[in-house]
Design an enzyme around this catalytic site. Structure first.
Site, PDB file in Angstrom:
ATOM      1  N   PHE A  58       0.834  -1.408   0.061  1.00 58.05           N
ATOM      2  CA  PHE A  58      -0.118   0.111   0.076  1.00 58.05           C
ATOM      3  C   PHE A  58       0.924   1.227  -0.219  1.00 58.05           C
ATOM      4  CE2 PHE A  58      -2.234   3.156   2.645  1.00 58.05           C
ATOM      5  CZ  PHE A  58      -3.427   3.684   1.800  1.00 58.05           C
ATOM      6  N   TYR A  59       2.048   1.219   0.560  1.00 58.08           N
ATOM      7  CA  TYR A  59       2.999   2.554   0.656  1.00 58.08           C
ATOM      8  C   TYR A  59       3.215   2.891  -0.820  1.00 58.08           C
ATOM      9  CZ  TYR A  59       3.357   0.758   5.656  1.00 58.08           C
ATOM     10  OH  TYR A  59       3.455   0.479   6.989  1.00 58.08           O
ATOM     11  N   SER A  60       2.953   4.294  -0.814  1.00 54.26           N
ATOM     12  CA  SER A  60       3.034   4.923  -2.107  1.00 54.26           C
ATOM     13  C   SER A  60       2.271   4.156  -3.354  1.00 54.26           C
ATOM     14  CB  SER A  60       4.630   5.283  -2.423  1.00 54.26           C
ATOM     15  OG  SER A  60       5.119   6.230  -1.601  1.00 54.26           O
ATOM     16  N   SER A  61       1.559   3.206  -3.019  1.00 45.55           N
ATOM     17  CA  SER A  61       0.840   2.600  -4.088  1.00 45.55           C
ATOM     18  C   SER A  61       1.688   1.623  -4.836  1.00 45.55           C
ATOM     19  CB  SER A  61       0.154   3.449  -5.025  1.00 45.55           C
ATOM     20  OG  SER A  61      -0.937   4.038  -4.298  1.00 45.55           O
ATOM     21  N   GLY A  62       2.749   0.806  -4.135  1.00 43.05           N
ATOM     22  CA  GLY A  62       3.516   0.102  -4.685  1.00 43.05           C
ATOM     23  C   GLY A  62       4.948   0.378  -4.865  1.00 43.05           C
TER      24      GLY A  62
END
Length: 348
Positions: A58-62
């Site tokens: 989820f962090y920075s959308s991958g």
């Protein structure tokens, strides 16, 4: 650096775990560090002996996994590290691109491994408890991931104690691999996990790693930082009077000790009998050094009382209680801290 077995398993991890939520792409959040900014932090963490690194798809959308994966390939030996990543929150579009269904979990582990540039993660974790998917389906998929060699262990994060108990019961019933780690939120301003979750984990042999030891930046007492000014979750979780009073006490103890407030707040977490590892989300190498110093920062009884006196029970912070806070009252000062601490310069 101190190393311990995570719970009752054989995996040895550093007591500090590098959090990477702040690494990836500024398009996701304004306080995120790009790859060039992130590399010195990872290098310094490794130099300090940290072998435990926490990620999430989820962090920075991958992009967070991609950035950290590339840096690790340049500066570290993969097999010397303990990498963990999490699954569950939405990533991209589509109704099935979130949660803990077999479809999403199986797709997500392959995508995370590809972004990280590795054949396996050491711990694959549920980011929360998905109430919309049968626990049998979720844990069958997690079990298959371990059997396939894509993860060495599995873990969980951010749920009620009864939900973890349900997972453990299912593992016993079906012969599935059990989670070895619970990642939970704990700090001077949020201690609800002391009531049920920590005792359950201790009883069942799960390791406990703590995130947000600084209450999403509040307990750094830098109230004008970009994070404190722009992080929506800081305002939602820690905007009440009691939390601000806790931050004031952290600042008071730090002033008397001549130490950064963050170091005092982290020392409280690391000295907690229910804590194995503490996540460190650092913007500077000095912040990593502060966390390392907190490992050897004992607190007196008076200091602990001052840090804890404002705390009273509140609603649990998780995905199901967003926006609900209980008004709380602080207890009076005691001992050394009954002094007028505006004049701490005269205290020997």
């Amino acid at each position: 650096m101190d190393y311990i077995n995570l719970g009752q398993c054989g995996l040895k991890v550093s007591r500090l775990c590098l959090g990477t939520m702040n690494m990836g792409s500024k398009q996701w959040k304004p306080w995120i560090f790009d790859e060039q900014q992130s590399e010195p932090l990872i290098r310094h963490a490794l130099e300090c002996g940290i072998n435990f690194i926490d990620l999430a798809d989820f962090y920075s959308s991958g992009a967070g996994e991609e950035v950290v994966g590339r840096i690790i390939a340049r500066v570290a030996q993969r097999d010397e590290l303990v990498l963990t990543t999490k699954v569950g929150y939405p990533l991209g579009g589509g109704s099935n691109n979130q949660g803990h269904s077999r479809k999403h979990i199986m797709t997500s582990i392959d995508a995370s491994l590809r972004r990280l540039g590795t054949d396996y993660v050491d711990i694959y974790m549920l980011h929360y408890f998905d109430v919309n998917t049968p626990v049998e389906e979720t844990w069958s998929a997690m079990n298959d991931i371990v059997r396939a060699g894509k993860a060495r262990y599995v873990g969980v994060s951010t749920m009620y104690a009864w939900q973890l108990a349900k997972i453990l019961w299912m593992c016993e019933r079906q012969g599935f691999v059990k989670p070895i780690n619970m990642q939970l939120q704990l700090n001077c301003a949020y201690r609800e996990e002391e009531r049920e979750m920590i005792p359950l984990c201790r009883d069942q042999g799960l390791g406990i790693s703590v995130f947000s030891p600084l209450a999403r930046g509040l307990l750094s007492c830098d109230f004008n930082s970009v994070r404190n000014q722009t992080d929506f979750f800081t305002q939602e979780m820690y905007a009440d009077t009691a939390s601000r009073n806790v931050a004031h006490s952290v600042s008071q103890v730090a002033t008397l000790r001549g130490l950064p407030p963050a170091q005092i707040a982290q020392a409280w977490v690391l000295g907690h009998p229910g804590v194995d590892c503490m996540l460190v989300g650092a913007d500077t190498v000095q912040q990593i050094d502060s966390a390392v110093s907190a490992l050897s920062t004992p607190l007196s009884d008076d200091e602990r009382y001052e840090l804890e006196r404002h705390y009273t029970p509140c609603d649990v912070i998780n995905d199901y209680t967003a926006g609900k806070r209980i008004a709380r009252e602080s207890r009076p000062t005691r001992g050394l801290f009954t002094l007028d601490n505006t004049d701490t310069r005269n205290i020997a």
